[in-house]
Design an enzyme around this catalytic site. Structure first.
Site, PDB file in Angstrom:
ATOM      1  N   HIS A 177      -3.258  -3.244  -7.565  1.00 52.73           N
ATOM      2  CA  HIS A 177      -3.126  -3.844  -6.236  1.00 52.73           C
ATOM      3  C   HIS A 177      -4.186  -4.906  -6.047  1.00 52.73           C
ATOM      4  CE1 HIS A 177      -5.623  -0.196  -6.017  1.00 52.73           C
ATOM      5  NE2 HIS A 177      -6.363  -0.848  -5.128  1.00 52.73           N
ATOM      6  N   ILE A 237      -4.775   1.183   4.946  1.00 55.62           N
ATOM      7  CA  ILE A 237      -4.907   2.246   5.939  1.00 55.62           C
ATOM      8  C   ILE A 237      -6.336   2.352   6.479  1.00 55.62           C
ATOM      9  CG2 ILE A 237      -5.522   4.221   4.438  1.00 55.62           C
ATOM     10  CD1 ILE A 237      -3.221   5.778   5.858  1.00 55.62           C
ATOM     11  N   GLY A 257     -14.580   0.824  -8.552  1.00 58.17           N
ATOM     12  CA  GLY A 257     -14.126   1.160  -7.205  1.00 58.17           C
ATOM     13  C   GLY A 257     -12.643   1.399  -7.067  1.00 58.17           C
TER      14      GLY A 257
HETATM   15  P1  5GP Z   1      -8.940   0.719  -4.473  1.00 60.47           P
HETATM   16  O1  5GP Z   1     -10.226   1.349  -4.072  1.00 60.47           O
HETATM   17  O2  5GP Z   1      -8.140   1.603  -5.406  1.00 60.47           O
HETATM   18  O3  5GP Z   1      -9.124  -0.681  -5.008  1.00 60.47           O
HETATM   19  O4  5GP Z   1      -8.126   0.507  -3.140  1.00 60.47           O
HETATM   20  C1  5GP Z   1      -7.226   1.455  -2.643  1.00 60.47           C
HETATM   21  C2  5GP Z   1      -6.969   1.103  -1.210  1.00 60.47           C
HETATM   22  O5  5GP Z   1      -5.837   1.823  -0.775  1.00 60.47           O
HETATM   23  C3  5GP Z   1      -8.123   1.474  -0.267  1.00 60.47           C
HETATM   24  O6  5GP Z   1      -8.579   0.303   0.386  1.00 60.47           O
HETATM   25  C4  5GP Z   1      -7.501   2.485   0.689  1.00 60.47           C
HETATM   26  O7  5GP Z   1      -7.964   2.348   2.015  1.00 60.47           O
HETATM   27  C5  5GP Z   1      -6.020   2.188   0.566  1.00 60.47           C
HETATM   28  N1  5GP Z   1      -5.143   3.334   0.793  1.00 60.47           N
HETATM   29  C6  5GP Z   1      -5.290   4.594   0.293  1.00 60.47           C
HETATM   30  N2  5GP Z   1      -4.284   5.390   0.679  1.00 60.47           N
HETATM   31  C7  5GP Z   1      -3.467   4.626   1.457  1.00 60.47           C
HETATM   32  C8  5GP Z   1      -2.244   4.893   2.157  1.00 60.47           C
HETATM   33  O8  5GP Z   1      -1.682   6.002   2.140  1.00 60.47           O
HETATM   34  N3  5GP Z   1      -1.699   3.858   2.860  1.00 60.47           N
HETATM   35  C9  5GP Z   1      -2.282   2.623   2.896  1.00 60.47           C
HETATM   36  N4  5GP Z   1      -1.659   1.681   3.616  1.00 60.47           N
HETATM   37  N5  5GP Z   1      -3.423   2.332   2.235  1.00 60.47           N
HETATM   38  C10 5GP Z   1      -4.012   3.317   1.530  1.00 60.47           C
END
Ligand code: 5GP
Ligand code: ZN
Length: 117
Positions: A103, A36, A96
């Protein structure tokens, strides 16, 4: 498959199609959708359809999940015709991780510095 999801997890809600996402690939084991808030021209998240909080919660017993996850990344890359790309897994808040459902970030379309920041 839905029974493997966690009720209040954001990404599990995307798996159950309760929250919309721009899905680019899906099979029985993994789902891939566009981030997103993209950090590169192409930024896709690839997730297992079974909820696991983070990479360090997995063991050898999770080899099928982990294998399908990485294979899912390469399938998405082929489907999107990506050649050079960066693959990132953030494990834990200090690294992070914000969403606690494993994921893989698949990013492409710009130069990536090494070592990663
Ligand atoms: P992390 O920081 O946990 O490795 O990555 C989480 C990712 O999820 C971030 O890059 C963030 O932009 C993405 N993200 C968070 N909420 C949503 C959402 O509701 N939809 C989508 N498509 N991505 C999301
Ligand atoms: Zn989840």
């Amino acid at each position: 498959m839905a029974s493997d999801t966690k009720p209040d997890c954001l990404f599990c809600k995307i798996i159950r199609k309760e929250i919309p996402a721009e899905i680019v690939f899906e099979d029985d084991t993994v789902l891939a959708f566009r981030d997103i808030a993209p950090k590169a021209p192409t930024h896709v998240l690839v997730i297992p359809k079974r909820h696991v909080d983070r990479l360090s919660d997995t063991t050898r017993a999770d080899e099928p999940l982990l294998g399908n996850l990485v294979a899912g990344v390469t399938e998405v890359a082929r489907k999107l015709d990506l050649d050079d790309y960066r693959v990132v897994v953030n494990n834990g808040a200090g690294a992070g991780q914000v969403v606690f459902h494993i994921h893989v970030h698949l990013m492409a379309g710009r130069h990536f510095k090494w070592p990663a920041g």
